[in-house]
Design an enzyme around this catalytic site. Structure first.
Site, PDB file in Angstrom:
ATOM      1  N   LYS A  81      10.063   1.170  10.130  1.00 22.48           N
ATOM      2  CA  LYS A  81       8.923   1.623  10.928  1.00 22.48           C
ATOM      3  C   LYS A  81       7.874   0.516  10.979  1.00 22.48           C
ATOM      4  CE  LYS A  81       5.770   5.638  11.177  1.00 22.48           C
ATOM      5  NZ  LYS A  81       5.301   6.834  10.451  1.00 22.48           N
ATOM      6  N   SER A 156       4.772  10.802  13.456  1.00 25.34           N
ATOM      7  CA  SER A 156       4.581   9.507  14.069  1.00 25.34           C
ATOM      8  C   SER A 156       5.820   8.627  14.063  1.00 25.34           C
ATOM      9  CB  SER A 156       3.463   8.766  13.345  1.00 25.34           C
ATOM     10  OG  SER A 156       3.835   8.526  11.993  1.00 25.34           O
ATOM     11  N   SER A 180       5.211  13.027   9.117  1.00 25.75           N
ATOM     12  CA  SER A 180       5.725  12.030  10.067  1.00 25.75           C
ATOM     13  C   SER A 180       7.132  11.538   9.794  1.00 25.75           C
ATOM     14  CB  SER A 180       4.779  10.826  10.110  1.00 25.75           C
ATOM     15  OG  SER A 180       3.589  11.179  10.773  1.00 25.75           O
TER      16      SER A 180
END
Ligand SMILES: [Mg+2]
Ligand SMILES: [Zn+2]
Lengths: 508, 98, 503
Positions: A81, A156, A180
């Site tokens: 990420k 997210s 997330s």
């Protein structure tokens, strides 16, 4: 051939690498090819580091043939990420304000990944600074859900979840401040685990809310999540909040769970995390999963966590307050974007404000403003201070619930993936996505989302398992048991039911 | 009832060093309002007898030995600087304290 | 609001006759740890810019702080030396404000939970009177980077075109010590302020927690001054003059603010609560820019750090290991050495205490050591305009010099020549005596030749002495000393002369 490799789980691929059926270079190239084929539509990756990944793969292959002792996941490619800093690779956290920033250092978890010989495929898309539940707040465009390209992949960490769901990577790293990792897992049919707070080092994670953030694995199987968690977790002296203890044996717990015996295990259904607001198909799959657990020998009990009702409120005070301070460093003075004010004198103060006004997206501005307000003169006690008290109450609820049950369960998210734009103008509706995941962040307990079927709309649903702090092994045991049992009924992984993605012809 | 007024948003935006366009101020005044109202509920249960929890996993006395480690090179430090001069970060004129 | 020109001052004596000054002093001391407060970047004065940072002290995204345990120990040492309570548990907090030299745009500090609180320290004034200053708190925090202003008036922020920032200093551990309001100092307020900062400096050095060099900014004072009409009257509005960086400036700042505020009050205006800056060159303070958000620091507990909870055992261990405090040491040494009060004060004020102590430790009498350091060496230091301790001679060398005199190897006059040699870098006293050939002539044979020549040259003197008048014998001795270029032992010469003449 290449398709086969990308369909393997990480542990299956690791086995093939270990017995020499596949090389890491082949495996890495297969995933890079897959990214080239499908990511044009998905936009799961912000940056693909093909060269570096192949170099790592070649190195691992060489070490393997030289007979070196290698870790269990050596040579298995991974996606990271973009909120995690990677030395020499662009790191933007999904924000314009960090466009082009190349960090001079690695996050601890990246160091561990590199040391373990996992080729890093690239950096995945996300809501800007991890603020969002749909990846619609990325400054670099939406990531689409591989199950339906018109729908959000969660957030997210939508990029990591979509990459894993679309077979672009067998493993990915996510971060979870309010859900997330778990919520994108639920809406993409993947496994996402948030470790106990302090279980994985936060050193090198671009912080949103320091007291809530945790990094964790995004995978297609529970065992893979446990393996990756073991690789990245454990004490780190560079993170003062890192737990100075060894992790429990996670992969072993997953293997034990997969054997399918949950006799004597008490499963607590959190009353407050079901019912109203939960999509019908979500509730139905949840009820069936409880039956599955009962069939495996678990005892299902109902528990009440009355203060969970306030968790979302507390979360939306603590998170923006900490975020407003954590994001202050993005000011155009030392790195990243610098914007000159359109009018008036060019002073440091004015340049900072112009830079932040231009470089931050709407959701970031919204949260920074709210957090600044919550910490501003006179409000601290009423807002941030009160929220910290709710945290205590939520922890007490957990403690009481874990007296009655070994693990707690709920649907991971109230709904399946919604369409782009559906909740963009309604922050509160967007925030409600996280209602079931937030309590774990407030209390620091671990949680995992395991795919448990498709809703009436044909979209994946997630089953959340929460365990007491430092007992992450329990959630892997239960998760693996559920997964094994469900896959038997489905005749394979849930993702096998996902529609084939349109592939772009490779010109290589 | 509006909890956060337009003026308040503008004041807080100044404090947070974020230039907002007038339409952004308008929108935020409306949106933040909703959130702040929902937040008021917290104070219902956050009574004086409840202690605050700042860290989910309580730890104390996490110290580092006073032993130097490799610093970043000046080149690495300045690599991302929007502007630099003589090994330092160049920033626009600073108004304020001497 | 009427602007009061800086020239409009009330004469100091007049001001303190009619107003009662109240002080508050915040002192920041940079700790002399090897690494920074929250990261392992090495701390070294004068390094190339931006070569002493890590991602943590540069405030890079993702970096996290870890507390330097030695800095905590130093903070506890300071707290104990200031007679403070040491918190059973305390936390760090973030003080949020945007400024280019603060890399994270918040300073990691302590807010409502300082590590040390409720202390006091007795401050000795120059005339020996002591004044008790109460300490409200001492807390841990980190330093900011350093701005260099370019363009405009040299180095000044106003009118500068841009600034250059070096983050080497960012993150250096600081302890900030805050007094309670200092009341009752009256006309001696400026002196008390100066003596307080000086006392702290001495304590930091004694504790070995900082080099405490004012000129390097290791110790910086923020000086708060307010006036009221009398000790019973409510406190007046205060001003805070920031970063006053020498003892003398602390004293002058207080003095100036008293005169200035008295003028404001006399004019019927109110003192503006503000930050002011001290100007060493002109000897005045001027107001800083009014920052609208300066007071809204949005403090909250630092979530990246966990509480510091020093065990009572650790605190007691640190207490047991504290060195003797400067005031106690002065009292002890004065007793040991038998100096008069005035002598002792002179020694302290001249910065000669350590030097004399070391010289005495080298075997010199206290009187002998004082004679050298407060006499010959003080004179030379003054001539060269350097501090006494930076003279190129060590206490051990002075002790050696004294031993050479006592042993009759050299006399006082030669000793000064030997000192010349030592200061010129020619080596230790004994070596200089050798190389310069300065030893006292003690060979009677060589002396007798010179004596006989002198006697032959002055028969009239010889006659007078033989006649029973010893007075003129000095003329003979003088001639002998001259002939031996001062290297003869005058006492021995006298003995031999009298022997020769037959007395
Ligand atoms: Mg101050
Ligand atoms: Zn301070």
């Amino acid at each position: 051939m290449t398709t086969d490799i990308t369909r393997l789980s990480a542990s299956e691929l690791a086995a093939s690498l270990a017995d020499g059926t596949v090389s890491s270079v082949e495996a890495t190239q297969a995933h890079l090819d897959r990214i080239a084929e499908v990511d044009g539509d998905l936009n799961a990756f912000l940056h693909v580091s093909a060269e570096e990944a192949l170099a790592t793969a070649a190195d691992v292959d060489a070490r393997r043939s030289a007979g070196d002792e290698l870790g269990p996941l050596a040579g298995v490619p991974i996606a990271i990420k973009d909120v995690v800093v990677t030395k020499g690779l662009p790191t933007t956290a999904g924000s314009k304000i960090l466009e082009g920033w190349i960090p001079p250092y690695d996050a601890t978890l990246v160091e561990r990944i590199k040391a373990a010989g996992l080729p890093i495929l690239g950096k995945t898309n996300m809501d800007e600074f991890a603020m969002g539940s749909s990846t619609e707040h990325s400054a670099y465009g939406n990531t689409r859900n591989p199950w339906d390209l018109d729908r959000i992949p969660g957030g997210s960490g939508g990029g990591s979840a979509a990459a894993v769901a679309a077979f672009e990577a067998p493993l990915a790293i996510g971060t979870d401040t309010g859900g997330s990792i778990r919520q994108p897992g639920a809406v993409t049919g993947t496994v996402g685990a948030k470790p106990t707070y302090g279980g994985v080092s936060r050193y090198g994670l671009i912080a949103m809310a320091s007291s809530l953030d945790q990094a964790g694995p995004v995978t297609r199987t529970v065992l893979d999540a446990a393996l990756l968690h073991e690789l990245i977790g454990g004490h780190d002296p560079r993170d003062s909040t890192s737990i100075p203890e060894a992790l429990p044996r996670l992969a072993d717990a997953a293997r034990l769970g997969a054997a399918g015996d949950l006799k004597g295990l008490r499963v607590g259904v959190v009353k407050e995390l079901s019912g109203e607001g939960y999509q019908e198909g979500v509730s139905a799959r949840f009820a069936e999963s409880l039956d599955t657990l009962r069939a495996l020998g678990a005892e299902v009990v109902e528990v009440s966590c009355p203060h969970f009702t306030y968790a979302l409120d507390a979360y939306y005070l603590i998170m923006p307050a900490e975020a407003s301070s954590n994001l202050a460093k993005f000011d155009g003075m030392r790195f990243g974007l610098r914007v000159q004010p359109s009018e008036g004198p060019v002073t440091a103060e004015r340049v900072m404000a112009a830079t932040r006004g231009t470089g931050f997206g709407d959701e970031v501005k919204r949260r920074v403003i709210l957090g600044t307000y919550a910490l501003s003169a006179g409000y601290y006690d009423a807002y941030y201070g009160s929220a910290q008290k709710v945290r205590t109450l939520v922890q007490r609820d957990f403690a009481a619930a874990f007296d009655q049950a070994d693990v707690l369960v709920s649907p991971t998210a109230p709904t399946t993936a919604f369409k782009f734009g559906e909740k963009l103008d309604d922050p509160l509706a967007m925030y409600l996505n996280d209602v079931a995941t937030i309590p774990a962040n407030l209390a620091g307990v671990p949680g995992v989302s395991v795919p448990n079927g498709l809703s009436d709309d044909g979209l994946p649903v997630g089953f959340q398992i929460l365990a007491p702090a430092k007992a992450d092994d329990r959630m892997y045991r239960v998760g693996a048991a559920l997964e094994a049992s469900l896959e038997k009924t489905w005749g394979g992984p849930l993702l096998a039911q996902a529609p084939e993605l349109k592939t772009t012809e490779l010109t290589r | 009832m509006s909890t956060i007024s337009r003026d308040e948003v503008a004041r807080v935006a100044g404090l947070a060093r974020i230039d907002l366009r007038p339409d952004e101020v308008d929108r935020l005044a409306g949106e933040l309002d909703v959130i702040v109202e929902s937040i008021a509920r917290v104070s219902q249960v956050a009574t004086a007898d409840v202690p605050a929890t700042s860290h989910p996993i309580p730890l104390t006395n996490v110290f580092r030995d006073d032993v130097p480690q490799q610093a970043l090179s000046q080149q690495d430090v300045l690599a991302a600087a929007p502007e630099q001069e003589d090994g330092r970060f160049l920033v626009p004129q600073i108004l304020g304290e001497e | 609001m009427t602007a009061v020109p800086t020239t409009d001052l009330v004469a100091y004596d007049d001001a303190v006759r009619r107003y009662d000054p109240v002080l508050g002093i915040e002192v920041h001391v940079e700790l002399g740890t090897r690494t920074k407060m929250f990261c392992a970047a090495e701390v070294e004065f004068g390094a190339e810019p931006n070569t002493q940072t890590t991602p943590v002290s540069l405030g890079l995204p993702g970096a996290l702080p870890v507390v330097n345990g030695t800095a905590v120990e130093y903070a506890i040492r300071i707290g104990l030396a200031l007679n403070c309570q040491i918190a059973e548990s305390c936390r760090f907090a973030r003080k949020n404000y945007f400024y280019p030299d603060v890399p994270k745009n918040f300073q990691t500090s302590q807010y409502d939970e300082p590590i040390a609180y409720d202390g006091w320290i007795d401050v000795e004034l120059e005339d020996g009177e002591t004044f008790r200053v109460e300490i409200e708190r001492a807390h841990m925090e980190e330093d900011a980077g350093k701005n260099t202003h370019v363009g405009g008036t040299a180095g000044r922020i106003h009118g500068a075109e841009y600034s250059l920032v070096d983050y080497n200093r960012a993150g250096i551990p600081l302890v900030e010590i805050v007094t309670r309001p200092i009341e009752g100092a009256g006309e001696r307020a400026p002196e008390v302020a100066r003596a307080y900062v000086q006392t702290l400096r001495d304590i930091f050095r004694a504790l070995d927690v900082s080099e405490a060099r004012m000129e390097r900014g290791n110790v910086r004072a923020d000086v708060n001054v307010s006036l009221r009409t009398g000790p019973e009257a409510p406190l007046g509005t205060r001003t805070e003059t920031k970063n006053v960086n020498s003892f003398r400036s602390v004293e002058r700042t207080v003095r100036h603010e008293i005169s200035r505020q008295a003028a404001v009050l006399d004019a019927g205006d109110t003192v503006v609560q503000e930050t002011r800056h001290w100007h060493e060159d002109t000897g005045v303070t001027t107001p800083g820019r009014v920052k609208s958000d300066a007071e809204d620091y949005r403090y909250f507990p630092e979530p990246d750090l966990v509480p510091v909870a020093p065990s009572r055992d650790w605190v007691e261990e640190i207490r047991a290991g504290l060195p003797e405090m400067p005031a106690a040491r002065r009292r002890r040494l004065q007793g040991d050495w038998g100096y008069a009060d005035a002598e002792m004060r002179d020694v302290v004020n001249a910065g000669a205490l350590d030097l004399i102590e070391a010289t005495v430790a080298g075997g010199t009498t206290p009187a002998g050591a004082r004679k050298w350091w407060m006499g010959e060496l003080a004179r030379r230091a003054k001539q060269a305009d350097v501090p006494l301790e930076s003279m190129a001679v060590t206490p051990a060398q002075i002790a050696e010099l004294e031993q050479l005199i006592a042993g009759g190897k050299i006399n006082d006059k030669l000793a000064r020549q030997v000192l010349d040699g030592v200061l010129a870098g020619e080596g230790d006293p004994a070596a200089v005596v050798q190389s310069r050939g300065l030893e006292v002539v003690s060979d009677d044979g060589a002396l007798l030749t010179a004596i006989d020549e002198a006697l032959a040259a002055q028969p009239d003197v010889v006659a007078k002495v033989r006649g029973g008048n010893q007075g003129p014998v000095g003329a003979i001795i003088g001639a002998v000393m001259k002939a031996t270029k001062g290297q003869a032992d005058a006492k021995r010469v006298r003995e031999l002369v009298l022997e020769r003449i037959g007395q």
